[in-house]
Every structure is written in structure tokens, then in C-alpha cells.
Design an enzyme around this catalytic site. Sequence first.
Site, short mmCIF file in Angstrom:
data_model
loop_
_atom_site.label_atom_id
_atom_site.label_comp_id
_atom_site.label_asym_id
_atom_site.label_seq_id
_atom_site.Cartn_x
_atom_site.Cartn_y
_atom_site.Cartn_z
N TYR A 170 0.83 -1.21 0.00
CA TYR A 170 0.00 0.00 0.00
C TYR A 170 0.86 1.27 0.00
CZ TYR A 170 -3.66 3.35 1.24
OH TYR A 170 -4.52 4.42 1.24
N LYS A 174 1.23 4.11 -3.13
CA LYS A 174 0.88 5.54 -3.07
C LYS A 174 2.10 6.40 -3.39
CE LYS A 174 -3.52 5.14 -2.08
NZ LYS A 174 -4.57 5.51 -3.06
N1 LIG Z 1 -9.67 5.49 4.48
C1 LIG Z 1 -8.51 6.07 4.74
O1 LIG Z 1 -8.09 6.21 5.92
C2 LIG Z 1 -7.65 6.57 3.62
C3 LIG Z 1 -6.50 7.32 3.94
C4 LIG Z 1 -5.70 7.79 2.92
C5 LIG Z 1 -6.05 7.53 1.61
N2 LIG Z 1 -7.16 6.80 1.32
C6 LIG Z 1 -7.49 6.56 -0.08
O2 LIG Z 1 -8.78 7.04 -0.36
C7 LIG Z 1 -9.34 6.32 -1.46
C8 LIG Z 1 -10.74 5.84 -1.10
O3 LIG Z 1 -10.60 4.93 -0.02
P1 LIG Z 1 -11.78 4.58 1.00
O4 LIG Z 1 -11.18 4.63 2.35
O5 LIG Z 1 -12.99 5.37 0.68
O6 LIG Z 1 -11.98 3.03 0.64
P2 LIG Z 1 -13.29 2.13 0.42
O7 LIG Z 1 -14.42 2.57 1.28
O8 LIG Z 1 -12.80 0.73 0.51
O9 LIG Z 1 -13.70 2.46 -1.09
C9 LIG Z 1 -12.85 2.12 -2.15
C10 LIG Z 1 -13.58 2.36 -3.45
O10 LIG Z 1 -12.70 1.98 -4.53
C11 LIG Z 1 -13.40 1.08 -5.37
N3 LIG Z 1 -12.48 0.18 -6.08
C12 LIG Z 1 -11.54 -0.65 -5.57
N4 LIG Z 1 -10.91 -1.30 -6.55
C13 LIG Z 1 -11.47 -0.87 -7.72
C14 LIG Z 1 -11.25 -1.17 -9.08
N5 LIG Z 1 -10.33 -2.08 -9.47
N6 LIG Z 1 -11.99 -0.53 -10.02
C15 LIG Z 1 -12.91 0.38 -9.65
N7 LIG Z 1 -13.18 0.70 -8.38
C16 LIG Z 1 -12.46 0.08 -7.42
C17 LIG Z 1 -14.33 0.32 -4.44
O11 LIG Z 1 -15.32 -0.35 -5.17
P3 LIG Z 1 -16.07 -1.68 -4.61
O12 LIG Z 1 -17.13 -1.22 -3.66
O13 LIG Z 1 -16.60 -2.30 -5.86
O14 LIG Z 1 -15.02 -2.52 -3.94
C18 LIG Z 1 -14.83 1.48 -3.61
O15 LIG Z 1 -15.80 2.20 -4.32
C19 LIG Z 1 -8.35 5.19 -1.77
O16 LIG Z 1 -7.53 5.55 -2.84
C20 LIG Z 1 -7.53 5.10 -0.49
O17 LIG Z 1 -6.25 4.56 -0.70
C21 LIG Z 1 -7.98 6.32 2.29
#
Ligand SMILES: NC(=O)c1ccc[n+]([C@@H]2O[C@H](COP(=O)([O-])OP(=O)(O)OC[C@H]3O[C@@H](n4cnc5c(N)ncnc54)[C@H](OP(=O)(O)O)[C@@H]3O)[C@@H](O)[C@H]2O)c1
Length: 245
Positions: A170, A174
Amino acid sequence: MTAADHTHATHPIALVTGGNKGIGLGLVKQLAQAGWTVYLGSRDAARGQAARDSLPAELDVRVLALEVTEAATLQAAADSVRQQSGRLDVLINNAGICPDIEPPSKATLDSLRSTYETNVFGPVLVVQAMLPLLRAGTLKRIVNVSSELGSATLHGDPNFKYGFVNGLSYCSSKSALNAFTVLLSKELYAEGFAVNAVNPGYTATDLNGHSGTLSVEQAAATVAGVAMSELGTGSFFTEGGRLPW
Ligand SMILES: NC(=O)c1ccc[n+]([C@@H]2O[C@H](COP(=O)([O-])OP(=O)(O)OC[C@H]3O[C@@H](n4cnc5c(N)ncnc54)[C@H](OP(=O)(O)O)[C@@H]3O)[C@@H](O)[C@H]2O)c1
């Protein structure tokens, strides 16, 4: 131009990948509430429609089938946006996964490969598919949703708050997304593009078993702030400031 196009000729049109849940869905909602037309990218049609149905009907949110690792679905998605809107103003590469946080000595190549497919190769493919539409747009903004865990500089600081999260797949995915951001911002600078990365912050979503300390609304507001502002190009933003690469 069709009548439908005419109705959104003057306000921004955005695409959010992974828009069906978590930070992506929060972002779709905030951009649409600001009066934008928002394409809600979802790799699963039913999950995309359920997400759309969870939002107020009056918002201009359109479900778009989009699997970031599949070039064919990306081309179909681009064709659909071209047909409906003729352009795209802002692309937000939000879809991402974090299958494990195994340290460098233990991470498997399977984990590295699958994480890079979504978090790195995905945004590259999405940008390449959407670039003609973004060139036809007015704002020309690309926002890559990264993480402070991708900052090589912060990992080198022994006082880094999240330094204990040392997952190779991960964190390095990034870092690679950050490198893509810098290189793409250089390439597109002369065309007037703004290409930036943003850290939404540690947010309670499925990605981390809802252990995050921020709400989806807070994280989405940070990303929306970058998507909706003129901030120049080639930077890594976080709530209230910038991060080192
Ligand atoms: N949460 C945190 O603390 C955090 C911190 C820093 C950065 N981020 C970043 O923020 C972004 C959103 O994360 P989140 O926390 O909201 O995660 P999340 O709730 O798990 O949502 C991830 C989203 O990405 C979609 N996805 C995953 N693989 C995909 C693919 N191959 N093609 C199309 N869609 C795909 C998922 O779709 P499905 O529902 O179909 O799986 C879901 O809609 C990510 O890039 C993550 O790395 C998150």
C-alpha cells in the site's frame, strides 16, 4: 450539442472513480451539492445504482460502469461521457485498495501486483482514457487520491505519526502514484492542466475496517477542496496545507 449537454454547459463536470462508497461517495455528494454534474464510477452496476439511490434525487449524479484495471471498460466509460457531456473538467482518481500491511520483509509479490494494478496502473489507465475529454474541458484538473503513507519523506522521519504502518504494497503504491502525479503535472503543464495529489486523512471506511479517526464527510471535504480550487499544479495536499513527497 444536445439539449441535455446544454443544461450543464456552464458548470463543472467531474468523474470520481470508486464513487460507490467510502470517501468516493462522500465526494460525489459534495461536488453534486455544489451544483456539479458528477459521474459516479463504480465497477459493479448494482453497487453503483444503490449508491446513486442513497443520494438526493435532484442531484445530477450519473452512474458510470468503471473498473480501473480494465482498459475496455474505461474506453466504454469515456465514450459514454463523451456522448452525454462532450467533455470532462475534473477527474478524481479515488478508487484504491489496501489488502494488507505486511512489512517489506514479508509482503508477497501477489499483494504487490494486485495493489499496484488498482492503485497505480489503474489511475494511469484512467488518465489515458479520459485525457481527450479533459482536454476538451475548461478546468483541466486531475486529482489523485493518495495517502500520507505514500510520503517517502515522512517515512524517513522517526516522529511520523503513522510510521508504524509499514506495509510495502500500500505505502509504495501511493509513493508510485505520487511520482505519477509529479511526472504527469510536468507533461501537461503547458496545456494548462493542474495535476495534484491529496491525502484525505485517516478515515473510517471499509478500507481500514472503520478504524479511521475522520468521518467520510471530513475526508471528502479535503479532496473536494482540491478538486474545486485553483491551486496550481504538482503538489501533494492535505487538510490545511501540503505534504512532502
Ligand atoms: N480510508 C482512509 O483512511 C484513507 C486514507 C488515505 C487515503 N485513502 C485513499 O482514499 C481512497 C478511497 O478509499 P476509501 O477509504 O474510501 O476506501 P473504500 O471505502 O474501501 O472504497 C474504495 C472504493 O474503490 C473502489 N475500487 C476498488 N478497486 C477498484 C477497481 N479495481 N476498479 C474500480 N473501483 C475500485 C471500491 O469499489 P467496490 O465497492 O466495488 O469494492 C470502492 O468504491 C483510496 O484511494 C484510499 O487509498 C484512504
